[in-house]
Motif scaffolding. Structure first.
Motif, short mmCIF file in Angstrom:
data_model
loop_
_atom_site.label_atom_id
_atom_site.label_comp_id
_atom_site.label_asym_id
_atom_site.label_seq_id
_atom_site.Cartn_x
_atom_site.Cartn_y
_atom_site.Cartn_z
N ASP A 213 0.85 -1.19 0.00
CA ASP A 213 0.00 0.00 0.00
C ASP A 213 0.88 1.24 0.00
OD1 ASP A 213 0.88 0.07 2.72
OD2 ASP A 213 -0.82 -1.18 3.31
N ARG A 252 -5.91 -2.07 -0.40
CA ARG A 252 -6.41 -3.02 0.58
C ARG A 252 -6.15 -4.44 0.09
NH1 ARG A 252 -11.27 -0.52 3.48
NH2 ARG A 252 -11.93 -2.67 3.81
N ASN A 289 -4.83 -0.92 5.65
CA ASN A 289 -5.98 -0.15 5.16
C ASN A 289 -7.29 -0.89 5.37
OD1 ASN A 289 -4.62 2.20 4.32
ND2 ASN A 289 -3.94 1.18 2.46
N ASP A 290 -7.24 -2.22 5.37
CA ASP A 290 -8.45 -2.98 5.71
C ASP A 290 -8.83 -2.72 7.16
OD1 ASP A 290 -8.78 -5.28 3.33
OD2 ASP A 290 -6.75 -4.53 3.61
#
Length: 415
Positions: A213, A252, A289-290
């Motif tokens: 990411d 993600r 990010n999840d």
């Protein structure tokens, strides 16, 4: 002396000088060996038009640089007609023959390129200077004879003579590139259309692909400093492996958040990672990010299962997989104790060895020992999620090269 004899003597002197020069040159070659010198422009163009010789050169195609296509560039629905795009990229390994990949993944019309160069050396496509890339498609160039130095900036330029868009691009590259039109030359931090540069290498063992990411893409690092952790790792590996950065800010493992983080890791794995030329080892640095991005994933097991599925798919293609623990983000706007618990639970399973072949503990590399939920202040870019140059160096220095040597042989000519 008769004139004819004078001419004869002159001819003999010239011939003797030529023989002497040849003997000296031959002796010098025996003493010093062959020298590698840049090809004259005419020879370079001939080699580019006829890719048979460079294609037959020794070594394996290995990625020296990659960028994951993120989306269509806003405001470029008509493309960039009449512009020259000059992407500046930073190499990991070197070679004397290169090829480029151009992507029109997010285009809704054909992309026409009527000239392309690598460091001013002309590039062809199936022998032609021009190429048309179908909407949603991509094209790989012919091999071009061009010296590519490791750990250096490389310029890949091409012109788009007519409308066709939107432009497939990678924003926030942390590298200065250029857009040229009749009004002048403009700087940009976008990489446009270009997604890979491969080189022929007899030395490198394969490519390490970093699927990640913003922390892999380098958000928070200094522009043009090449301080992303994959850059740091490439320097440490000293040419033994190419390093391909497949990081996208906001990315993600599964699903798409409200930001612009591109297609999820599970959706882009084959395109951005497994198809990289010479791919040998996959490093997965996804999941934060999840945890923190809306919509947040509250079940750590779903994140772990998705990471394990990525590893299984990479194994099926013959790659080994190294996973990274999720780094701290306490102090960032989306942090909560509940989300911190999810992060810790994911890290616990990664460290247990049940998800990847091996792991690198990015969490331990940058956390504050006095406040483990936070990034160490000296590594914090200022937002408590992303790192500064020192922080990224800590990540790159934390990867054990021995983990990367466990994989099998690289796949040649991966597409």
């Amino acid at each position: 002396m008769p004139r004819r004899q004078g001419y004869a003597l002159l001819i003999a002197l010239v011939a003797g000088t030529a023989v002497l020069a040849a003997a000296v040159a031959f002796g010098t070659t025996l003493l010093s060996g062959p020298r590698s010198t840049p090809l004259p422009p005419a020879e370079t163009q001939a080699a580019a038009r006829n890719p048979v010789d460079p294609a037959a050169s020794g070594g394996t195609w290995i990625a020296t640089w990659t960028a994951a296509p993120v989306r269509g560039e806003p405001g470029t629905e008509g493309g960039l007609p009449g512009r020259t795009i000059r992407n500046v990229v930073h190499t990991s390994i070197g070679g004397n023959v290169a090829r480029i990949t151009l992507s029109n993944l997010f285009g809704t019309a054909p992309l026409v390129i009527d000239q392309a160069t690598v460091n001013t050396r002309p590039v062809t496509f199936k022998g032609a200077a021009a190429v048309t890339v179908a909407a949603g498609g991509r094209v790989i160039s012919d091999p071009v004879v061009v010296p590519v130095a490791p750990d250096s900036d490389l310029q890949v330029s091409f012109r788009t003579p007519q409308a066709g868009g939107p432009v497939t691009y990678h924003p926030n590259s942390h590298q200065t590139s250029y857009l040229i039109d009749e009004r002048g030359t403009w700087t940009t931090t976008h990489w446009r259309y270009l997604t890979a540069v491969d080189v022929r290498s007899e030395r490198a063992r394969g490519a390490i692909v970093a699927l990640g990411d913003s922390l892999t893409a380098g958000s928070g690092s200094t522009t043009d400093a090449n301080a992303r952790w994959p850059d740091v790792l490439a320097d440490r590996l000293g040419g033994r492996y190419g390093v391909a950065n497949a990081g996208i800010a906001g990315n993600r493992v599964v699903g798409v958040g409200r930001g612009t983080g591109g297609q999820a890791g599970t959706d882009r794995l084959d395109r951005d990672a497994l198809s990289v030329a010479g791919a040998r080892t996959l490093v997965v640095a996804l999941g934060i990010n999840d945890v923190q991005q809306s919509p947040q994933e509250a079940d750590p097991q779903r994140i772990v299962d998705s990471l394990r599925a990525l590893a299984d798919r990479a194994h099926a293609r013959g790659l080994s997989v190294v996973g990274a623990t999720l780094t701290p983000f306490e102090g960032f706007a989306t942090w909560t104790p509940q989300r911190e618990a999810v992060r810790q639970a994911v890290n616990e399973q990664i460290r247990a060895g049940t998800v990847f072949d091996a792991y690198v503990d990015f969490d331990a590399a940058v956390r504050d020992p006095a406040a483990p939920g936070r990034i160490l202040t000296s590594y914090d870019s200022g937002d408590h999620l992303h790192l500064n140059d020192d922080g990224y160096r800590a990540l790159g220095d934390h990867v054990d090269p021995k983990l990367l040597d466990r994989a099998g042989a690289p796949r040649s000519d991966a597409l």
